[in-house]
Design an enzyme around this catalytic site. Sequence first.
Site, PDB file in Angstrom:
ATOM      1  N   VAL A  71       0.876   4.907   5.032  1.00 26.41           N
ATOM      2  CA  VAL A  71       0.252   3.865   5.851  1.00 26.41           C
ATOM      3  C   VAL A  71       1.299   2.850   6.297  1.00 26.41           C
ATOM      4  CG1 VAL A  71      -1.431   1.981   5.867  1.00 26.41           C
ATOM      5  CG2 VAL A  71      -2.014   4.163   4.794  1.00 26.41           C
ATOM      6  N   GLY A  72       2.239   2.537   5.425  1.00 25.13           N
ATOM      7  CA  GLY A  72       3.307   1.615   5.787  1.00 25.13           C
ATOM      8  C   GLY A  72       4.090   2.091   6.992  1.00 25.13           C
TER       9      GLY A  72
ATOM     10  N   CYS B 137       2.034   0.270  -8.840  1.00 26.39           N
ATOM     11  CA  CYS B 137       3.165   0.855  -8.111  1.00 26.39           C
ATOM     12  C   CYS B 137       4.452   0.866  -8.924  1.00 26.39           C
ATOM     13  CB  CYS B 137       3.383   0.107  -6.803  1.00 26.39           C
ATOM     14  SG  CYS B 137       3.548  -1.680  -6.992  1.00 26.39           S
TER      15      CYS B 137
ATOM     16  N   GLY C 292       0.826  -1.198   0.000  1.00 28.00           N
ATOM     17  CA  GLY C 292       0.000   0.000   0.000  1.00 28.00           C
ATOM     18  C   GLY C 292       0.860   1.246   0.000  1.00 28.00           C
ATOM     19  N   SER C 293       0.313   2.330   0.499  1.00 28.50           N
ATOM     20  CA  SER C 293       1.008   3.613   0.452  1.00 28.50           C
ATOM     21  C   SER C 293       2.141   3.669   1.469  1.00 28.50           C
ATOM     22  CB  SER C 293       0.025   4.757   0.719  1.00 28.50           C
ATOM     23  OG  SER C 293      -0.349   4.789   2.083  1.00 28.50           O
TER      24      SER C 293
ATOM     25  N   GLU D 172       5.757  -3.343   0.916  1.00 34.43           N
ATOM     26  CA  GLU D 172       5.823  -3.022  -0.514  1.00 34.43           C
ATOM     27  C   GLU D 172       4.997  -1.763  -0.683  1.00 34.43           C
ATOM     28  OE1 GLU D 172       4.956  -2.212  -3.954  1.00 34.43           O
ATOM     29  OE2 GLU D 172       3.703  -4.004  -4.060  1.00 34.43           O
TER      30      GLU D 172
END
Length: 493
Positions: free
Chosen positions: A246-247, A298, A242-243, A264
């Site tokens: 957020v990671g 991505c 994800g983003s 990732e």
Amino acid sequence: MAPQFKRPELFGFDKSHAQSFVQGKWISSPNNKTFEVDNPATGEIIGKVADVSVEETKKAISAANEAFKTYKNFTHVQRSQLLERWAELIMENKDDLVKMLTLENGKPLSQAEMEVTTCSGYLKWYAAEAVRTFGDVAPSSLQSQNFLISIKQPVGVSALITPWNFPAAMIARKGGAALAAGCTAIFLPAFRTPYVCLGLVRLAQEAGFPDGVLNVITSSDASAHGKELTTNPIVRKVSFTGSTNVGKILMGQSASTIKKVSMELGGNAPFIVFPDFPIDQAVESFCTIKFNSCGQVCVCPNRVYVHKNVYDEFVSKLTEKVKTIKVGDGFDSSSAVGPLISQDGCKKVSKHIEDAVSKGAKITVGGKEISSSKGYFFEPTVLSGVTQDMLVASEETFGPLASVFKFDDTEEVIEWANDSDVGLAGYVFTNNLSTMIHVAKELEVGLVGANIEMVDEPFISFGGIKQSGFGKEAGRLGVQEFMVVKEINLKTL
């Protein structure tokens, strides 16, 4: 017209709403709370899905922990056979999975079919890897009668948090690795695309995985469930796609219990074209990867760097190519580009275009949201005259926007390409082998496409560097992310 499914029960359409899956049972929220999922191509509601509470996540963790006590002792061959059977069932039910993927994500049927086929490919790869999780044996350097034995063991209960842009492939890429290693798992799919995950896990159940080995939590409040998964001490592994923002949150939460983590995250891929490479071929390769999934990938190029000697030719040919791209509902066989996932996606593309134009860039084709549609469609757009001070240079657009920069020499373009906090993928197109190798080595990314737009397949260990994350998925390293190494010093008598 809504698509017809051969097996609507795969997605919970045989009930009033789709349900979560915990300890081998399909469950609703205790208060029957649900959330709606829409079709991004039409805005129409596909259906309702159980919006479960954090208590259900705690139950899923407990179920996975109990199942781990047995599943970790399955032989490598048993795990491999289960994965093979799951892969077979996916292909047997491919038509339904493809339709659902297009329905909830919006991507054209041809792209959805490729993704579902890739799911099977990942699982077959992991089925083969399951029997290759070898350790090592070495003689001791201190005692000649000693042997040093390294064994690999599953890390334990794993939380797998998956995105909406590849909601099928990421289930297989993460889940297949965890299961091959001997881990049990809890999936937390994106609330925009839960259905295909539920269908895949139902097929895993049919393949014979024991109750509790795979669990799915569906919710409109991913942050609450993510916090439980990352802070609960029973969970020993977190894998997130994800983003970057957020990671960072999930990493911080995981630190409280020192979990093994794979991330990732976002990208900002440079696509570099040198003057010795055929321009028509470069344009074709660029469009293939850029407009896949409406640019919501991505690894898709966000910055196109073209040498000054061929810049005008590249922009002209790219513009003409983009004019031919058909945008429309993914169920229309003539559509090459579907919708963005939401209105927020359209707003971000518009923001990047407006910023670039205000600083001197020119729109050569496209540039607008398609307002006549009920869905979230945006015209494939080309910007020329783009410079490093524009938002498109530093932010991932995640949409159908091609931003073309002009460069003079190799070292300059390498510097520009690396001027980013993230480093997932990069591309270089040149017929000069020395230049190709030099640029590939110098790009600060985890994946490089050299004269090819493909950087992702089951045999490749996928992952980035910098703020694109760490850890690898698929390839020879994918299963290792779900294993720990134990060293045994054995003294013979």
